[in-house]
Design an enzyme around this catalytic site. Structure first.
Site, PDB file in Angstrom:
ATOM      1  N   ALA A 120      -4.628   0.804 -12.417  1.00  7.40           N
ATOM      2  CA  ALA A 120      -3.586   0.728 -13.451  1.00  7.40           C
ATOM      3  C   ALA A 120      -4.167   0.658 -14.861  1.00  7.40           C
ATOM      4  CB  ALA A 120      -2.720  -0.494 -13.181  1.00  7.40           C
ATOM      5  N   ASN A 176      -5.961  -7.075 -10.423  1.00  2.00           N
ATOM      6  CA  ASN A 176      -7.145  -6.367  -9.911  1.00  2.00           C
ATOM      7  C   ASN A 176      -7.844  -5.591 -11.021  1.00  2.00           C
ATOM      8  OD1 ASN A 176      -7.140  -6.564  -6.798  1.00  2.00           O
ATOM      9  ND2 ASN A 176      -5.000  -6.242  -7.338  1.00  2.00           N
ATOM     10  N   HIS A 204      -1.221  -3.137 -20.303  1.00  2.00           N
ATOM     11  CA  HIS A 204      -2.628  -3.574 -20.248  1.00  2.00           C
ATOM     12  C   HIS A 204      -3.345  -3.125 -21.520  1.00  2.00           C
ATOM     13  CE1 HIS A 204      -2.112  -4.576 -16.028  1.00  2.00           C
ATOM     14  NE2 HIS A 204      -1.690  -3.356 -15.788  1.00  2.00           N
TER      15      HIS A 204
HETATM   16  N1  LIG Z   1      -6.692  -1.557  -8.647  1.00  2.00           N
HETATM   17  C1  LIG Z   1      -5.540  -1.591  -9.310  1.00  2.00           C
HETATM   18  O1  LIG Z   1      -5.452  -1.232 -10.494  1.00  2.00           O
HETATM   19  C2  LIG Z   1      -4.314  -2.079  -8.620  1.00  2.00           C
HETATM   20  C3  LIG Z   1      -4.394  -2.669  -7.396  1.00  2.00           C
HETATM   21  N2  LIG Z   1      -3.290  -3.098  -6.755  1.00  2.00           N
HETATM   22  C4  LIG Z   1      -3.469  -3.741  -5.463  1.00  2.00           C
HETATM   23  O2  LIG Z   1      -3.353  -2.772  -4.429  1.00  2.00           O
HETATM   24  C5  LIG Z   1      -2.875  -3.396  -3.234  1.00  2.00           C
HETATM   25  C6  LIG Z   1      -1.653  -2.628  -2.718  1.00  2.00           C
HETATM   26  O3  LIG Z   1      -0.645  -2.640  -3.697  1.00  2.00           O
HETATM   27  P1  LIG Z   1       0.867  -2.274  -3.323  1.00  2.00           P
HETATM   28  O4  LIG Z   1       0.931  -1.034  -2.539  1.00  2.00           O
HETATM   29  O5  LIG Z   1       1.647  -2.374  -4.572  1.00  2.00           O
HETATM   30  O6  LIG Z   1       1.236  -3.523  -2.406  1.00  2.00           O
HETATM   31  P2  LIG Z   1       2.476  -3.699  -1.429  1.00  2.00           P
HETATM   32  O7  LIG Z   1       2.711  -5.179  -1.322  1.00  2.00           O
HETATM   33  O8  LIG Z   1       3.613  -2.844  -1.848  1.00  2.00           O
HETATM   34  O9  LIG Z   1       1.925  -3.147  -0.030  1.00  2.00           O
HETATM   35  C7  LIG Z   1       0.866  -3.761   0.640  1.00  2.00           C
HETATM   36  C8  LIG Z   1       1.134  -3.663   2.114  1.00  2.00           C
HETATM   37  O10 LIG Z   1      -0.020  -4.114   2.816  1.00  2.00           O
HETATM   38  C9  LIG Z   1       0.367  -5.118   3.754  1.00  2.00           C
HETATM   39  N3  LIG Z   1      -0.721  -6.052   3.983  1.00  2.00           N
HETATM   40  C10 LIG Z   1      -1.091  -7.124   3.258  1.00  2.00           C
HETATM   41  N4  LIG Z   1      -2.142  -7.743   3.817  1.00  2.00           N
HETATM   42  C11 LIG Z   1      -2.452  -7.038   4.935  1.00  2.00           C
HETATM   43  C12 LIG Z   1      -3.425  -7.182   5.950  1.00  2.00           C
HETATM   44  N5  LIG Z   1      -4.294  -8.212   5.961  1.00  2.00           N
HETATM   45  N6  LIG Z   1      -3.462  -6.284   6.945  1.00  2.00           N
HETATM   46  C13 LIG Z   1      -2.592  -5.244   6.978  1.00  2.00           C
HETATM   47  N7  LIG Z   1      -1.613  -5.083   6.065  1.00  2.00           N
HETATM   48  C14 LIG Z   1      -1.547  -5.956   5.053  1.00  2.00           C
HETATM   49  C15 LIG Z   1       1.566  -5.761   3.112  1.00  2.00           C
HETATM   50  O11 LIG Z   1       2.323  -6.497   4.044  1.00  2.00           O
HETATM   51  P3  LIG Z   1       3.051  -7.868   3.543  1.00  2.00           P
HETATM   52  O12 LIG Z   1       4.031  -7.452   2.501  1.00  2.00           O
HETATM   53  O13 LIG Z   1       3.668  -8.367   4.807  1.00  2.00           O
HETATM   54  O14 LIG Z   1       1.964  -8.726   2.995  1.00  2.00           O
HETATM   55  C16 LIG Z   1       2.289  -4.548   2.559  1.00  2.00           C
HETATM   56  O15 LIG Z   1       3.052  -3.905   3.562  1.00  2.00           O
HETATM   57  C17 LIG Z   1      -2.556  -4.850  -3.623  1.00  2.00           C
HETATM   58  O16 LIG Z   1      -3.634  -5.699  -3.303  1.00  2.00           O
HETATM   59  C18 LIG Z   1      -2.403  -4.773  -5.132  1.00  2.00           C
HETATM   60  O17 LIG Z   1      -2.652  -6.009  -5.770  1.00  2.00           O
HETATM   61  C19 LIG Z   1      -2.048  -2.910  -7.287  1.00  2.00           C
HETATM   62  C20 LIG Z   1      -1.928  -2.331  -8.524  1.00  2.00           C
HETATM   63  C21 LIG Z   1      -3.038  -1.919  -9.301  1.00  2.00           C
HETATM   64  O1  LIG Z   2      -0.435  -2.389 -11.398  1.00  2.00           O
HETATM   65  C1  LIG Z   2      -0.779  -3.055 -12.378  1.00  2.00           C
HETATM   66  O2  LIG Z   2      -0.276  -2.894 -13.515  1.00  2.00           O
HETATM   67  C2  LIG Z   2      -1.893  -4.024 -12.284  1.00  2.00           C
HETATM   68  C3  LIG Z   2      -1.941  -4.788 -11.059  1.00  2.00           C
HETATM   69  O3  LIG Z   2      -0.958  -5.091 -10.420  1.00  2.00           O
HETATM   70  C4  LIG Z   2      -3.264  -5.217 -10.616  1.00  2.00           C
HETATM   71  O4  LIG Z   2      -4.249  -4.946 -11.308  1.00  2.00           O
HETATM   72  O5  LIG Z   2      -3.350  -5.825  -9.541  1.00  2.00           O
END
Ligand SMILES: NC(=O)C1=CN([C@@H]2O[C@H](COP(=O)(O)OP(=O)(O)OC[C@H]3O[C@@H](n4cnc5c(N)ncnc54)[C@H](OP(=O)(O)O)[C@@H]3O)[C@@H](O)[C@H]2O)C=CC1
Ligand SMILES: O=C([O-])CC(=O)C(=O)O
Length: 253
Positions: A120, A176, A204
């Site tokens: 992001a 993240n 951000h």
């Molecule tokens: N690098 C970056 O810039 C960004 C990173 N992210 C990160 O990316 C990841 C995914 O984001 P997003 O798609 O929005 O998240 P969501 O919550 O929409 O989807 C994540 C899915 O993974 C499942 N899950 C969580 N833990 C586990 C596990 N141990 N084993 C299997 N499945 C699991 C969740 O289930 P449940 O809901 O039951 O927990 C959910 O269905 C998050 O960690 C988020 O913080 C997001 C935005 C920006």
């Molecule tokens: O999606 C975003 O804006 C940022 C975020 O959630 C993350 O870094 O985990």
């Protein structure tokens, strides 16, 4: 390339929909603690929902983690030790230096690659270039709506001010981006998190100073309706990185 998905939420849904008609990338295997989410994606992409990660590992080239920092800690080494590449969205888990070193060593030993898309955040290309010289200061100010941060406030409030390593512990699924910036800068950067009822985007702002000079980047990201914590740009960055594997021309660091 055959891809397996770990975590079938907002990011995974966007990625799968993008690649439904792409011959180069076959997103085939799906795992989520909520099997219905995995089955839903398997159904729309003619893929396979699995009950355990081990059921996909023999058959994939790359696993895309879009689950949570804890999921990454549980599954990353097993994926890499099976010689599979790994794309990481929950970069916050990599702020744990010992864990990051283990991943690095395992990737080297098993000839696997680990990718963290820019997510992001905007400006990682410049930071990577800048890191050839000395980076003296880097900071991130993140502003999100009460809905995104799960808070109820009438006025803007600073929720956190400190180092990225602490920010990812306290807000594991919201910041993240602080980890991606820290790893690219090779320092524990300064982070401020503000909850602001006046914004409906995930904002951000990055400031970097170093031998190269100074830059500021700012993005006002549209959040997913299904998960307002997460910006659409994060899913797009993973899609672009996956597409880049089959491209013969590359621009940007
Ligand atoms: N690098 C970056 O810039 C960004 C990173 N992210 C990160 O990316 C990841 C995914 O984001 P997003 O798609 O929005 O998240 P969501 O919550 O929409 O989807 C994540 C899915 O993974 C499942 N899950 C969580 N833990 C586990 C596990 N141990 N084993 C299997 N499945 C699991 C969740 O289930 P449940 O809901 O039951 O927990 C959910 O269905 C998050 O960690 C988020 O913080 C997001 C935005 C920006
Ligand atoms: O999606 C975003 O804006 C940022 C975020 O959630 C993350 O870094 O985990």
């Amino acid at each position: 390339m055959i891809v397996g998905i770990l975590g079938c939420g907002a990011i995974a849904n966007t990625i799968v929909n993008e690649f439904l008609s792409d011959d180069g990338i076959d997103i085939k295997y799906f795992y989520d603690t909520d099997i219905e989410r995995a089955e839903n994606l398997a159904q729309i992409s003619n893929g396979i929902a699995v009950l355990e990660m081990d059921e996909m590992l023999d058959n994939v080239d790359l696993v895309l983690e879009s689950a949570s920092p804890i999921a990454l800690k549980v599954h990353a080494l097993n994926i890499i030790e099976n010689g599979k590449d790994l794309m990481v969205m929950s970069v916050g888990a990599l702020m744990d230096k010992e864990f990051r070193q283990k991943i690095h060593k395992a990737a080297q030993a098993n000839n696997a690659k680990v990718y963290a898309p820019s997510g992001a955040i905007v400006g990682l290309d410049g930071i990577k270039a800048a890191s050839i010289g000395k980076i003296k200061k880097a900071s991130l100010t993140t502003r999100k709506s009460p809905k995104s941060l799960g808070r109820e406030v009438e006025e803007e409030e600073i929720l956190f001010e400190g180092k990225a390593s602490e920010a990812v512990e306290r807000f594991p699924v919201n910041i993240n981006v602080a980890a991606s910036l820290s790893i690219a800068c090779n320092m524990d950067i300064d982070v401020k998190i503000i909850v602001d009822p006046k914004v409906d985007r995930n904002v951000h702002e990055v400031l970097v100073q170093g031998d190269f000079g100074e830059f500021r980047s700012s993005s006002e990201n549209v959040p997913f309706a299904a998960n307002p914590k997460t910006s659409m740009l994060a899913a797009f960055s993973a899609i672009k990185l996956l597409k880049s594997f089959s491209e013969c021309f590359s621009v940007g660091t």
